[in-house]
Motif scaffolding. Structure first.
Motif, mmCIF file in Angstrom:
data_model
loop_
_atom_site.group_PDB
_atom_site.id
_atom_site.type_symbol
_atom_site.label_atom_id
_atom_site.label_comp_id
_atom_site.label_asym_id
_atom_site.label_seq_id
_atom_site.Cartn_x
_atom_site.Cartn_y
_atom_site.Cartn_z
ATOM 1 N N GLY A 5 6.444 1.861 -12.315
ATOM 2 C CA GLY A 5 6.222 1.264 -13.551
ATOM 3 C C GLY A 5 6.407 -0.338 -13.674
ATOM 4 O O GLY A 5 5.975 -0.753 -14.668
ATOM 5 N N GLN A 6 7.264 -0.680 -12.657
ATOM 6 C CA GLN A 6 7.644 -2.292 -12.697
ATOM 7 C C GLN A 6 6.082 -2.708 -12.449
ATOM 8 O O GLN A 6 5.387 -2.260 -11.973
ATOM 9 N N GLU A 7 6.011 -4.099 -13.171
ATOM 10 C CA GLU A 7 4.810 -4.685 -12.917
ATOM 11 C C GLU A 7 4.425 -4.760 -11.356
ATOM 12 O O GLU A 7 5.460 -5.151 -10.627
ATOM 13 N N ARG A 8 3.103 -4.533 -11.146
ATOM 14 C CA ARG A 8 2.694 -4.534 -9.747
ATOM 15 C C ARG A 8 2.870 -5.883 -9.107
ATOM 16 O O ARG A 8 2.612 -6.981 -9.776
ATOM 17 N N ALA A 9 3.391 -6.022 -8.068
ATOM 18 C CA ALA A 9 3.969 -7.273 -7.301
ATOM 19 C C ALA A 9 2.415 -7.740 -6.655
ATOM 20 O O ALA A 9 1.763 -7.390 -6.177
ATOM 21 N N ALA A 10 2.347 -9.105 -6.681
ATOM 22 C CA ALA A 10 1.340 -9.971 -6.147
ATOM 23 C C ALA A 10 1.820 -10.118 -4.744
ATOM 24 O O ALA A 10 2.619 -10.947 -4.315
ATOM 25 N N VAL A 11 0.949 -9.363 -3.784
ATOM 26 C CA VAL A 11 1.288 -9.487 -2.584
ATOM 27 C C VAL A 11 0.215 -10.868 -2.173
ATOM 28 O O VAL A 11 -0.603 -11.004 -2.248
ATOM 29 N N ALA A 36 0.840 -1.247 -0.075
ATOM 30 C CA ALA A 36 -0.095 -0.074 -0.025
ATOM 31 C C ALA A 36 0.943 1.255 -0.087
ATOM 32 O O ALA A 36 0.872 2.277 -0.506
ATOM 33 N N LEU A 37 1.761 1.102 0.817
ATOM 34 C CA LEU A 37 2.883 2.490 1.004
ATOM 35 C C LEU A 37 3.543 2.608 -0.425
ATOM 36 O O LEU A 37 3.636 3.723 -0.942
ATOM 37 N N THR A 38 3.878 1.418 -1.166
ATOM 38 C CA THR A 38 4.603 1.669 -2.424
ATOM 39 C C THR A 38 3.512 2.296 -3.491
ATOM 40 O O THR A 38 4.061 3.287 -4.277
ATOM 41 N N GLU A 39 2.424 2.022 -3.727
ATOM 42 C CA GLU A 39 1.468 2.115 -4.418
ATOM 43 C C GLU A 39 1.116 3.646 -4.274
ATOM 44 O O GLU A 39 1.373 4.476 -5.011
ATOM 45 N N TRP A 40 1.032 4.195 -3.173
ATOM 46 C CA TRP A 40 0.753 5.419 -2.741
ATOM 47 C C TRP A 40 1.920 6.414 -2.820
ATOM 48 O O TRP A 40 1.779 7.513 -3.568
ATOM 49 N N ALA A 41 3.246 6.014 -2.516
ATOM 50 C CA ALA A 41 4.249 6.880 -2.988
ATOM 51 C C ALA A 41 4.368 6.969 -4.428
ATOM 52 O O ALA A 41 4.533 8.205 -4.921
ATOM 53 N N PHE A 42 4.626 6.040 -5.420
ATOM 54 C CA PHE A 42 4.336 6.206 -6.721
ATOM 55 C C PHE A 42 3.294 7.135 -7.249
ATOM 56 O O PHE A 42 3.640 7.922 -8.121
ATOM 57 N N ALA A 43 2.110 6.979 -6.830
ATOM 58 C CA ALA A 43 0.709 7.806 -7.116
ATOM 59 C C ALA A 43 0.987 9.265 -6.742
ATOM 60 O O ALA A 43 0.585 10.015 -7.389
ATOM 61 N N ALA A 44 1.538 9.427 -5.501
ATOM 62 C CA ALA A 44 1.540 10.619 -4.908
ATOM 63 C C ALA A 44 2.688 11.721 -5.573
ATOM 64 O O ALA A 44 2.727 12.850 -5.454
ATOM 65 N N PHE A 45 3.911 10.785 -5.517
ATOM 66 C CA PHE A 45 5.165 11.470 -5.774
ATOM 67 C C PHE A 45 5.490 11.319 -7.219
ATOM 68 O O PHE A 45 6.702 11.896 -7.589
ATOM 69 N N GLY A 46 5.155 10.215 -8.014
ATOM 70 C CA GLY A 46 5.570 9.974 -9.528
ATOM 71 C C GLY A 46 5.666 11.140 -10.401
ATOM 72 O O GLY A 46 6.646 11.391 -10.924
ATOM 73 N N GLY A 47 4.492 12.012 -10.150
ATOM 74 C CA GLY A 47 4.340 13.291 -11.187
ATOM 75 C C GLY A 47 5.547 14.361 -10.651
ATOM 76 O O GLY A 47 5.946 15.227 -11.542
ATOM 77 N N ASP A 48 6.035 14.100 -9.624
ATOM 78 C CA ASP A 48 7.222 14.983 -8.972
ATOM 79 C C ASP A 48 8.677 14.456 -9.429
ATOM 80 O O ASP A 48 9.618 15.184 -8.964
ATOM 81 N N GLY A 49 8.579 13.257 -10.007
ATOM 82 C CA GLY A 49 9.857 12.529 -10.490
ATOM 83 C C GLY A 49 10.424 11.528 -9.671
ATOM 84 O O GLY A 49 11.245 10.782 -10.076
ATOM 85 N N LEU A 50 9.504 10.865 -8.829
ATOM 86 C CA LEU A 50 9.926 9.788 -7.850
ATOM 87 C C LEU A 50 9.784 8.639 -9.065
ATOM 88 O O LEU A 50 8.902 8.157 -9.441
ATOM 89 N N THR A 51 10.843 7.961 -9.183
ATOM 90 C CA THR A 51 11.117 6.840 -10.058
ATOM 91 C C THR A 51 11.604 5.378 -9.297
ATOM 92 O O THR A 51 11.432 4.540 -10.013
ATOM 93 N N ARG A 52 12.001 5.562 -8.351
ATOM 94 C CA ARG A 52 12.864 4.574 -7.532
ATOM 95 C C ARG A 52 12.818 4.451 -6.227
ATOM 96 O O ARG A 52 12.559 5.655 -5.587
ATOM 97 N N LEU A 53 12.356 3.380 -5.234
ATOM 98 C CA LEU A 53 12.047 3.272 -3.756
ATOM 99 C C LEU A 53 13.171 2.360 -3.584
ATOM 100 O O LEU A 53 13.423 1.280 -4.332
ATOM 101 N N GLU A 54 13.837 2.392 -2.636
ATOM 102 C CA GLU A 54 14.725 1.697 -1.810
ATOM 103 C C GLU A 54 14.484 1.399 -0.520
ATOM 104 O O GLU A 54 13.792 1.941 0.180
#
Length: 193
Positions: free
Chosen positions: A185-191, A123-141
């Protein structure tokens, strides 16, 4: 954005979850969670009492205000009072706008083995990319100690690939670590449900 609330549906083996900002009423639950020796082993901070919990919660609120650290209490959702099950956080080295950020999480002892960590991280990963992808976020570590096999499994379940090893850097990081990466943009992980 300080009112971000992420809902995660219940599964056959785990409760419905709500990820929401930490609040002062969570202090006692935070102290209780930090009484667990396993949690203390894997986290860098320690909360000893309610005054320390209040300071920690205040730091999380400041992170939201400064738009650099977005910390969520992971709570069991449903009828009755909320029960804190863990923590999930998105951390920027500076304010959002950077191409990379770090995620982290922990679970309270009673929540382990119930699928809470992977569902909260997803949920956090999906939110992070949705909320900040437009600001340039492309990678989570995601970083963890190399001997923390449970965190390795959670990362892999959520599509975070092991990218590299980190050598120990005592005293702050006395053991080797793993860096896992998830790209936008990576394929969504199956949790695991």
């Amino acid at each position: 954005m300080s009112t971000a609330r992420l809902e995660v549906a219940a599964t056959p083996s785990g409760p419905a979850l709500l990820l929401r900002p930490w609040c002062p009423g969570d202090a006692a639950a935070l102290v209780e969670a930090y009484r667990d020796a396993a949690l203390r082993r894997w986290t860098s901070g320690v909360v000893e009492d309610e005054a320390g919990a209040a300071r920690w919660i205040g730091e999380q609120a400041r992170g939201w205000e400064e738009r650099r650290r977005f910390a969520f209490a992971v709570v069991e959702s449903g009828p009755g009072p909320e029960r804190v099950l863990g923590h999930a956080v998105l951390k920027f080295a500076e304010a959002p706008g950077a191409s990379a950020a770090e995620v982290g999480y922990w679970t309270a002892a009673p929540a382990r083995g119930r699928g809470v960590a992977p569902r909260a991280l997803h949920a956090l990963t999906e939110w992070a990319f949705a909320a900040f992808g437009g600001d340039g976020l492309t990678r989570l570590e995601l970083l963890h100690q190399a001997d923390n096999a449970a965190s390795c499994r959670v990362a892999q379940k959520c599509g975070y690939a092991l990218a590299r090893l980190l050598p120990a850097a005592p005293p702050a990081f006395p053991l080797d670590g793993h860096v896992h990466v998830r790209e936008y943009g990576q394929e969504r992980a199956a949790v695991a449900r």
